[in-house]
Motif scaffolding. Sequence first.
Motif, PDB file in Angstrom:
ATOM      1  N   ASN A 117      -7.606   9.304   7.971  1.00  0.00           N
ATOM      2  CA  ASN A 117      -6.301   9.051   7.307  1.00  0.00           C
ATOM      3  C   ASN A 117      -5.340   8.305   8.033  1.00  0.00           C
ATOM      4  N   GLN A 118      -4.290   8.139   7.658  1.00  0.00           N
ATOM      5  CA  GLN A 118      -2.999   7.297   8.592  1.00  0.00           C
ATOM      6  C   GLN A 118      -2.713   7.939   9.872  1.00  0.00           C
ATOM      7  N   VAL A 135       4.702   3.676  10.176  1.00  0.00           N
ATOM      8  CA  VAL A 135       4.168   4.047  11.501  1.00  0.00           C
ATOM      9  C   VAL A 135       5.257   5.084  12.080  1.00  0.00           C
ATOM     10  N   GLY A 152      -7.751   2.819   7.537  1.00  0.00           N
ATOM     11  CA  GLY A 152      -6.937   3.926   6.861  1.00  0.00           C
ATOM     12  C   GLY A 152      -7.580   4.204   5.645  1.00  0.00           C
ATOM     13  N   ASN A 180      -5.680  -1.912   4.335  1.00  0.00           N
ATOM     14  CA  ASN A 180      -4.294  -2.311   4.457  1.00  0.00           C
ATOM     15  C   ASN A 180      -3.889  -3.845   5.037  1.00  0.00           C
ATOM     16  N   ARG A 193       0.767  -1.147  -0.010  1.00  0.00           N
ATOM     17  CA  ARG A 193       0.203   0.219  -0.014  1.00  0.00           C
ATOM     18  C   ARG A 193       0.964   1.275  -0.069  1.00  0.00           C
ATOM     19  N   ASP A 238      -3.863   8.988  -1.080  1.00  0.00           N
ATOM     20  CA  ASP A 238      -3.234   7.716  -0.644  1.00  0.00           C
ATOM     21  C   ASP A 238      -4.102   6.390  -0.727  1.00  0.00           C
ATOM     22  N   THR A 289       1.281   3.644   1.822  1.00  0.00           N
ATOM     23  CA  THR A 289       1.165   4.517   3.062  1.00  0.00           C
ATOM     24  C   THR A 289       2.544   4.804   3.665  1.00  0.00           C
ATOM     25  N   GLN A 290       2.583   5.696   4.447  1.00  0.00           N
ATOM     26  CA  GLN A 290       3.917   6.165   5.086  1.00  0.00           C
ATOM     27  C   GLN A 290       4.033   4.994   6.173  1.00  0.00           C
ATOM     28  N   THR A 334      -5.657   6.822  11.963  1.00  0.00           N
ATOM     29  CA  THR A 334      -5.563   5.272  12.176  1.00  0.00           C
ATOM     30  C   THR A 334      -4.531   5.080  13.242  1.00  0.00           C
ATOM     31  N   VAL A 335      -3.261   5.706  13.070  1.00  0.00           N
ATOM     32  CA  VAL A 335      -2.414   5.691  14.097  1.00  0.00           C
ATOM     33  C   VAL A 335      -2.977   6.240  15.528  1.00  0.00           C
TER      34      VAL A 335
END
Length: 428
Positions: A209-210, A23, A231, A368, A18, A261, A20-21, A213-214
């Motif tokens: 967004n990410q 974590v 996410g 994800n 994916r 994203d 994504t950045q 999610t975190v």
Amino acid sequence: MKKIINPERESWNQLLQRPTQTVENIEKTVNQIFKDVQRQGDKAISKYTSMFDGVELKNLAVSKSEIESAASRVPENLKRAIQVAKNNIEAFHQAQKTDRVEVETVKGVQCWQEKRPIQKVGLYIPGGTAPLFSSVLMLAIPAKIAGCENIVLCSPPNKQGQLADEILYTAQICGVTNVIKVGGIQAIAGLTFGTETIPQVYKIFGPGNQFVTVAKQLATKFGVAIDMPAGPSELLVVADDSANAVYVASDLLSQAEHGVDSQVILVSTSKTLIEAVEVEINKQISVLPRKAIAEKAIDNSRLIYVEDDATALQLINAYAPEHFIICCENEDFYVNGTINAGSVFIGNYTPESAGDYASGTNHTLPTNGFSRAYSGVNLDSFNKSITFQKISEEGIKNIGPAIELMAGAEGLQAHKNAVTLRLNDLTN
């Protein structure tokens, strides 16, 4: 979209990554905001709302008059459409109610299970580039059916310090208890710790967004449950020559426009279809109002050709998509073989948009790759299952000796004594 022909299995992990950045890039920011909100409450919330949303707010809570005013501005035809969706979502989630499960495991030993609602829940509703009032339906309706007492909704304000009229109207008709103008990490932190304005909750729901999610994952370290790690949106379509390339392209773009994203993937056993879909994507994307967003998401996306259905299915289960569309002649093979997916859409006339809005299923789904282990939001997400048991004199005689032996074997003498004392009384 990047085109891949017959990818080697060794390359699947890299191919299906994916956009994504990591974590680690996000956690530092999330931790700092959580600490600030825990210490300073509304003051920290306001600071980060000003920083990230560009607006200074005197009151974070939305008043009843604001909600009524917003509801009056929603067009009647849209209200009717929202009501259609509400009816279908209610029908599907109401059907998920289960009766008490009761069994006498052995004579005199009665065991049963009952559902109890989670008393305080927080609903996160993304705003930003697309205020998702449909997510209010997806979260508030099952919360209400489950019987949750406090339903707290958080959503980021616009530059004028307002929430979308549609979000407020939908919150009103779905029975939301509190509506708060706050988004992002600071909203999740507020729901986790509670502030002067934001009630503390026991479980947090909703996509984001990410960073969101975190933040939700961090909330679990403070004793707050979450629905799932949800996410950026994603879609995988499997299609063969029986599929309509125009429809397939429209489905891929419907998810690509969610955010830069997002990721969409087409897996096909037909090179001809892949070529036709690629042409259609270029044609349809050119007239989309969110073209710039969709183009960036398309850069993260894939067109993958494989030679047979068996390989395609293995690839799909390895990816574990949030949304999965099946447009194949051999649809039963894919339906029966799907192991990892959030929600499945079958046939040429079942667009993913139907699940997003009005068919009745829930659109809050694991992304994800988390569909390998998580379910999408459903009625049980807002309930706890509590077990009960009642043992009679006959029952303790029946299972007591087994308990004594097991407790003794584990070296837990007090456990054994709790049974032995009872059995001695019954035999004297």
